[in-house]
Enzyme design. Sequence first.
Site, PDB file in Angstrom:
ATOM      1  CE  LYS A   1      -2.091  -1.486   3.775  1.00  0.00           C
ATOM      2  NZ  LYS A   1      -2.254  -2.425   4.347  1.00  0.00           N
ATOM      3  CB  THR A   2       3.639   2.773   2.570  1.00  0.00           C
ATOM      4  OG1 THR A   2       3.094   2.279   3.567  1.00  0.00           O
ATOM      5  CG2 THR A   2       4.142   3.703   2.249  1.00  0.00           C
TER       6      THR A   2
ATOM      7  CG  ASP B   1      -1.684   4.935   3.870  1.00  0.00           C
ATOM      8  OD1 ASP B   1      -2.005   3.371   3.438  1.00  0.00           O
ATOM      9  OD2 ASP B   1      -0.156   4.618   4.948  1.00  0.00           O
ATOM     10  CD  GLU B   2      -3.693   1.693   6.341  1.00  0.00           C
ATOM     11  OE1 GLU B   2      -4.511   0.965   6.494  1.00  0.00           O
ATOM     12  OE2 GLU B   2      -1.903   0.727   6.938  1.00  0.00           O
TER      13      GLU B   2
ATOM     14  CD  GLN C   1      -5.241  -5.204   5.850  1.00  0.00           C
ATOM     15  OE1 GLN C   1      -4.207  -5.138   6.307  1.00  0.00           O
ATOM     16  NE2 GLN C   1      -4.895  -5.987   4.451  1.00  0.00           N
TER      17      GLN C   1
ATOM     18  NE  ARG D   1      -0.780  -8.609   9.797  1.00  0.00           N
ATOM     19  CZ  ARG D   1      -1.089  -7.480   8.508  1.00  0.00           C
ATOM     20  NH1 ARG D   1      -0.031  -6.813   9.018  1.00  0.00           N
ATOM     21  NH2 ARG D   1      -1.640  -7.466   7.630  1.00  0.00           N
TER      22      ARG D   1
END
Length: 713
Positions: free
Chosen positions: A17-18, A201-202, A232, A585
Amino acid sequence: MAGLGPVLVLAGPGSGKTRVLTHRIAYLVGAMGISPYQILAVTFTNKAAKEMDSRVVGLVGNYIHGLTLGTFHATCARLLRREAEHLPFDSNFVIFDADDQLSLVKQAIRELDQDEKRYRPQGVHAAISNAKNELLLPDRFPITTYRDEVVKRVYKRYQELLLASNALDFDDLLLWTAYLLEENIPVREKYARRYEHVLVDEFQDTNMAQYVLLKHLASFHNNIFVVGDTDQSIYRWRGADYRNVLRFEQDYPDAQVILLEQNYRSTQAILDVAMAVIDRNPHRTPKRLFTDRGPGQKITLHETYDDRVEASYVVDTIASLVHARQVQPGDFAVMYRTNAQSRLLEEAFLQAGLPYKLVGAQRFYGRREIKDVIAYLRLVHNPSDELSLTRVINIPHRGIGDKTYLSLRVQAQKMNLVPGGLLLELGRNINSDSHAIFQGRAGAALTGFGRLLAEWTSLKDQLTPLSLMDRILEGVDYHSYIDDGTDEGQDRWDNIMELRRLAAEYQEQGLSSFLEQVALVSDQDTLEASANVPTLLTLHAAKGLEFPIVFITGLTDGTLPHSRSFEDPEAMMEERRLLYVGITRAKDLLYLVYSQNRSAFGYAEPVDPSRFLRDIPVGLLNITQPSRTKRGSTEVDYRADRWDMAARSANSESAAANAPRYTPGMHVQHPVWGEGMVLNSRWQDGDEIVDVFFSEMGLKRVVASLARLDIKA
């Protein structure tokens, strides 16, 4: 590369994503010639903002002067200072922190002549915060009960007190920005024209206030680029609303929707299990996660007899893999739903003599509420324990401040008593001369506490540790004090319930043995973040992290999903997302662990496996049988092969400043555990901590002042 206009990127876990956001900024500046001054990029944490800034500089060099990149709150604070002339506060406003906010709520409650015990300040503040996140000012606060009416009045007064101090709280930064852009058209057009491109973001973690202000900022150019994943979204309890992704699609029907489905982190076996869990949630865009990392090993599903054996299984498995030289200790993460679950895991690591580190929480016995209750029990066990007395004499608040306590100490010295002894005198003898010394409210408070202490000490040899603990909790109404109705308050009370479960195991041994058990300590808090040891953390704290090998423990109904979600469909969906986050994770290996029973006050209470486990096809799992070995036994010689010995001696420098009484190789005798040999000793927080290997009990770590160790000649 996506074109102009609204863009929604639904990015699966481990899909970068980043990287998407930073490359988008680099593309706008480098390829499209957009001035950095016309770009706004917002995220949620300072860490994420710094990471984005560093990556953008790495891509386009230092040609980003004027770029607005930061957290929502920092960006809003700067905007509000520039536009303060349009608002009811000055540009030099201060931002009140959490303690300041709580103090102001308490002041508002007192000014309105309301009872703090009935309207807990933490709970009232949480209600105010939720209202602000939904853009509800006091005059629009919804009322369905009398409590709501009181909260509305406190909210109104709280805002008046903030403005009188020229102050804002964290929620105000978002609220006032959204309000300003909504009500002041010239200001809205000024910023909407300036920011030709808005990147977020997010996005799944935004609340209503953030959604509205973003919509206003993108209202002129309509170039809004958001990256997120509804699967998420796990922070509903602090205002995050995954439905903002759905709102985005409704408000921008022509938006480009891009799915990032390639995962660069996990094996396909792990991704298949994750999809099997999350696909049962409604109101989402399905994603078919795939990876080039290969199929990987099947996920291990392991059942144990109870939660204590479960903790031993985790430690045994980790130790076995490390002992076989297959992996490093730092490759492991052990995840769980609530902080209270760390207690048994910590004790299993301690019993094995193996270090670990906690993320996002204190070790179990270091938590405030646990230290409070233990201090009460220690004071009852030993009224001369002034350290415990000073901790609890005004917890919960009973009007005994520093000045009153100083008076108690001075009078106790005159009478050749310790402060606890004088309190007992006040409580036992109503005609004592001391009563004439302590007058007014302070005297009444001291006498009242003295009576409670006298009652508890008279019963300490008759009651079990659990019954005594319950008598104390009820006597001071600790439940109301610690559980304010917020999720944090409920978690703190869950920790107390976990301590009660431990106390129930000492029905026969008594209070002294129970206090010795809780005196077992860990030096994990001294470990550096980079220490090569397993990580213990909650599933909430795991967001954004990754580990080669992951254990998810406590997978029973009532724990995950949590019992508080049973009657709330939205909460149940978030519980499923929480498990999904934990699963994704893992990079290489995943262990899902649950128990048949939960230890409950001396008995094994049957529990059901998590309903989420039923959604995983059997073909994806390696199902292993419950261990038949004696609880906590293992073939691995932990003490001969401890990992990261350097981490275990983190306090060695301070140890040199004190001459330890117990030295390695010394033989000692314990009244319960028998004969043992000292392996190590060091000073921590003013006390000597001793590692002793007992021939019958194995390794124990004790506080020397409490452990009653006799040195053998």
